[in-house]
Write a protein that holds these residues in place. Structure first.
Motif, PDB file in Angstrom:
ATOM      1  N   PHE A  35       0.835  -1.185   0.000  1.00  0.00           N
ATOM      2  CA  PHE A  35       0.000   0.000   0.000  1.00  0.00           C
ATOM      3  C   PHE A  35       0.880   1.249   0.000  1.00  0.00           C
ATOM      4  N   LEU A  36       0.285   2.289  -0.476  1.00  0.00           N
ATOM      5  CA  LEU A  36       0.966   3.582  -0.517  1.00  0.00           C
ATOM      6  C   LEU A  36       1.447   3.977   0.881  1.00  0.00           C
ATOM      7  N   GLY A  37       2.729   4.275   0.987  1.00  0.00           N
ATOM      8  CA  GLY A  37       3.259   4.753   2.268  1.00  0.00           C
ATOM      9  C   GLY A  37       3.338   3.697   3.358  1.00  0.00           C
ATOM     10  N   ALA A  38       3.185   2.448   2.999  1.00  0.00           N
ATOM     11  CA  ALA A  38       3.116   1.398   4.026  1.00  0.00           C
ATOM     12  C   ALA A  38       4.477   1.053   4.611  1.00  0.00           C
ATOM     13  N   LYS A  40       7.446   0.274   2.183  1.00  0.00           N
ATOM     14  CA  LYS A  40       8.257  -0.495   1.214  1.00  0.00           C
ATOM     15  C   LYS A  40       9.687   0.040   1.156  1.00  0.00           C
ATOM     16  N   SER A  41       9.794   1.375   1.047  1.00  0.00           N
ATOM     17  CA  SER A  41      11.133   1.970   0.977  1.00  0.00           C
ATOM     18  C   SER A  41      11.901   1.719   2.258  1.00  0.00           C
ATOM     19  N   THR A  42      11.204   1.770   3.379  1.00  0.00           N
ATOM     20  CA  THR A  42      11.851   1.523   4.671  1.00  0.00           C
ATOM     21  C   THR A  42      12.425   0.104   4.686  1.00  0.00           C
ATOM     22  N   LYS A 194       4.215  -0.656  10.722  1.00  0.00           N
ATOM     23  CA  LYS A 194       3.787   0.509  11.506  1.00  0.00           C
ATOM     24  C   LYS A 194       2.914   0.098  12.685  1.00  0.00           C
ATOM     25  N   LEU A 197       2.237   2.406  15.664  1.00  0.00           N
ATOM     26  CA  LEU A 197       1.315   3.538  15.590  1.00  0.00           C
ATOM     27  C   LEU A 197      -0.150   3.124  15.746  1.00  0.00           C
ATOM     28  N   THR A 222       5.402  -5.704  12.038  1.00  0.00           N
ATOM     29  CA  THR A 222       6.717  -5.059  12.125  1.00  0.00           C
ATOM     30  C   THR A 222       6.610  -3.571  12.478  1.00  0.00           C
ATOM     31  N   ALA A 225       9.586  -1.871   9.402  1.00  0.00           N
ATOM     32  CA  ALA A 225       9.931  -3.036   8.564  1.00  0.00           C
ATOM     33  C   ALA A 225      11.092  -3.841   9.128  1.00  0.00           C
TER      34      ALA A 225
END
Ligand SMILES: Nc1nc2c(ncn2[C@@H]2O[C@H](COP(=O)(O)OP(=O)(O)OP(=O)(O)O)[C@@H](O)[C@H]2O)c(=O)[nH]1
Length: 377
Positions: A35-38, A40-42, A194, A197, A222, A225
């Motif tokens: 998902f967007l902003g979930a 992935k990059s992290t 996340k 949060l 996680t 991540a």
């Protein structure tokens, strides 16, 4: 990992089965969607910077928002002409940025075969991992081009523990299954990220939705991540027997705080069905194979006309079948392509098999149709 272990040794495999020969030589590929902003990059950043001992080639559409990797990492290699697109990182990983979509990137990367042991493909902008997953899977025998060198290891979907439920809620698609649900359906591993949060209750309720949609995928909760890379890679989701959760529909007295895993689930058009499959004779396995073929290829239940029921589509299926001979068979399917193969490494001696179907129109009627298969004389 030993240096010695990293050097590919050429061995004659002529007398071994074709499949083993292929799978030994192919480079495993893992697809990351989410998902967007979930996160992935992290996750990618973690993989590219931590010491985990894996030599992973990571393909990102662009270095873009992970640009600080370059600043922080060490040893940005000047590797001839391709230095703009490849970064060799201190932990042995290779970072590859390509503006084209995946395939061109992978072709380019494969020119460096031997420099990495695993490929990780981030699919930003590719909402549904299904098509690319099926590209690298299934055509062992008639593989050409990339399919000959690469074997799909698995699909990871990163879900946002905070906004995930809302994203699924808003993910309406008028006449088909929405994108976020497709991503969950197509995943072999789910990362619920996340979790710091969200409240424990909300994490559990989101996890329950994920389990309902995709009962065959393990869910890892996680924070940033943070997860052992070895739990994500090398899972051989398309070769090894799937790790199903226990089916608890007829069980009582379990000390569980939450409700039993659903064996049938519906959410905005997507449905999943988890069925216990008894020990089968060879003939019953053949009958099951024919059942799967009819459902996947003709989108109908055997014995039903195609048009007289709600549309039946299978986006993903997995199964583990136990034969009375003790042999175990694994079913893997992505859309209308499937295979049923004898398990390479049988997992203990399960007393029953399991089948999970994820798609549309998968209701109790479908379960009954399956059950008739093994109750028939
Ligand atoms: N508190 C908290 N923040 C997180 C966690 N994981 C990621 N973030 C933050 O959430 C934001 C989005 O994370 P990314 O990793 O960029 O997400 P993404 O899936 O790559 O995003 P897109 O590529 O834009 O879809 C960043 O600011 C991260 O630092 C987490 O577990 N907890």
């Amino acid at each position: 990992m030993d240096d010695d272990d990293e050097v590919p040794v050429l061995i004659e495999h002529d007398d071994e089965p074709l499949l083993n020969e292929h799978s030994r030589r192919k480079v495993p590929l893992t697809i990351i969607c989410g998902f967007l902003g979930a996160g992935k990059s992290t996750l990618l950043k973690r993989i590219l910077t931590e010491q985990h001992g894996f030599r992973i080639a990571v393909i990102m559409n662009e270095f873009g928002d992970t640009a600080d990797i370059e600043a922080k990492t060490i040893n940005v290699a000047a590797e001839g002409e391709e230095s703009e697109e490849f970064l060799e990182l201190a932990n042995g990983c290779l970072c590859c940025s390509i503006k084209d979509t995946g395939i061109a990137a992978i072709e380019k990367l494969m020119q460096r075969k031997g420099a990495f042991d695993h490929i990780l493909l981030e699919t930003t902008g590719l909402a549904d991992p299904g098509p690319i997953a099926s590209l690298f899977w299934h055509n062992e025998e008639f593989a050409t081009g990339l399919g000959r060198d690469i074997a799909l290891d698995g699909v990871i979907c990163v879900v946002d523990a905070v906004f995930g439920p809302q994203q699924m809620e808003e993910d309406h698609a008028s006449d088909t299954v929405g994108e976020s649900l497709r991503q969950i359906a197509g995943a072999d591993i789910l990362l619920l990220n996340k979790t710091d949060l969200a409240s424990p209750e909300s994490v559990e309720s989101t996890a329950a939705i994920l389990r309902g949609i995709n009962p065959a995928a393990p869910i890892h909760c996680t924070v940033r991540a943070q997860i052992e890379v070895g739990r994500l890679l090398g899972v051989r989701a398309f070769a090894a027997p799937p790790a199903f959760p226990p089916v608890r529909e007829h069980e009582h007295g379990h000390e569980h705080d939450h409700a039993p895993e659903p064996t049938h689930y519906e959410l905005r058009g997507i449905s999943s069905l988890l069925v216990t499959v008894p020990v089968l004779s060879r003939a019953r396995l053949d009958a099951l194979d024919e059942w799967v073929r009819t459902v996947l290829w003709e989108q109908r239940l055997p014995g039903d006309a195609a048009s007289d029921a709600s549309p039946l589509t299978v986006l993903r299926c997995k199964g583990l079948f136990v034969l009375d001979s003790g042999a175990q068979y694994v079913l893997q399917g992505v859309r209308n392509i499937y295979e049923i193969d004898e398990a390479e490494d049988a997992l203990g001696v399960p007393d029953a098999g399991k089948l999970v179907l994820i798609g549309t129109g998968l209701d109790e009627r479908v379960r009954r149709s399956l059950e008739r298969l093994w109750s028939a004389i």
